[in-house]
Design an enzyme around this catalytic site. Sequence first.
Site, PDB file in Angstrom:
ATOM      1  N   ASP A   8     -46.141  -6.825 -19.480  1.00  0.00           N
ATOM      2  CA  ASP A   8     -45.381  -8.018 -19.117  1.00  0.00           C
ATOM      3  C   ASP A   8     -44.838  -8.629 -20.407  1.00  0.00           C
ATOM      4  OD1 ASP A   8     -47.405  -9.562 -20.271  1.00  0.00           O
ATOM      5  OD2 ASP A   8     -47.903 -10.660 -18.445  1.00  0.00           O
ATOM      6  N   CYS A  65     -50.770  -6.811 -21.037  1.00  0.00           N
ATOM      7  CA  CYS A  65     -50.271  -8.161 -20.759  1.00  0.00           C
ATOM      8  C   CYS A  65     -50.833  -9.064 -21.852  1.00  0.00           C
ATOM      9  CB  CYS A  65     -50.613  -8.631 -19.349  1.00  0.00           C
ATOM     10  SG  CYS A  65     -52.357  -8.940 -19.010  1.00  0.00           S
ATOM     11  N   THR A  67     -53.465 -11.024 -22.150  1.00  0.00           N
ATOM     12  CA  THR A  67     -54.895 -10.809 -22.394  1.00  0.00           C
ATOM     13  C   THR A  67     -55.359  -9.402 -22.030  1.00  0.00           C
ATOM     14  OG1 THR A  67     -55.379 -11.540 -20.152  1.00  0.00           O
ATOM     15  CG2 THR A  67     -55.446 -13.232 -21.891  1.00  0.00           C
ATOM     16  N   HIS A  98     -67.654   8.126 -19.980  1.00  0.00           N
ATOM     17  CA  HIS A  98     -68.525   7.763 -18.857  1.00  0.00           C
ATOM     18  C   HIS A  98     -67.760   7.448 -17.581  1.00  0.00           C
ATOM     19  CE1 HIS A  98     -72.250   6.470 -21.439  1.00  0.00           C
ATOM     20  NE2 HIS A  98     -71.747   7.629 -21.812  1.00  0.00           N
ATOM     21  N   HIS A 134     -72.510  10.760 -14.335  1.00  0.00           N
ATOM     22  CA  HIS A 134     -71.250  10.006 -14.395  1.00  0.00           C
ATOM     23  C   HIS A 134     -70.341  10.376 -13.228  1.00  0.00           C
ATOM     24  CE1 HIS A 134     -72.540   8.266 -18.036  1.00  0.00           C
ATOM     25  NE2 HIS A 134     -72.507   9.399 -18.729  1.00  0.00           N
TER      26      HIS A 134
END
Length: 146
Positions: A8, A65, A67, A98, A134
């Site tokens: 963004d 974005c 954050t 993992h 996993h």
Amino acid sequence: MKIAIGSDHGAVALKDEVKKVLAELGAEVSDVGTFGEAAVDYPDVAEKVCAEVTGGAAERGIVLCGTGIGISIAANKIHGIRCALCNDVFSAKMSREHNNANVLAMGGRVLGVGPAREIVKAWLATDFSGDERHNRRIAKITALEN
Ligand code: RB5
């Protein structure tokens, strides 16, 4: 490896830097935007990048974005996507080993260029371990999706 990437307005500069690393690594890149400072909604970007991954046009995706939080939440709503928000190299490696993460999220207002470069390199260079435990846990994530 073909990588779909999108951001963004909060991470356009970081996207350009990540594209430089991808070019150095010889990756083929599909950039879904955004390309300017005008505000866009990060779920729309997540949808475009993840469609390339789930549709097979790209092997993996990178979403950005401000954050990394909003776009990672949005990406993880999409069936078949395991998006890892990574702000450090250890998490990036673990998300591959993992969790077999197929999308990496980072925050343009969180990370500097240097750490972001190292995170991308580590994330692309690390394979899924394939360990039974996993695989079992990822199968349970898929069951939750369904
Ligand atoms: C946009 O201002 C900002 O909210 C977005 O980039 C992101 O940080 C959301 O999680």
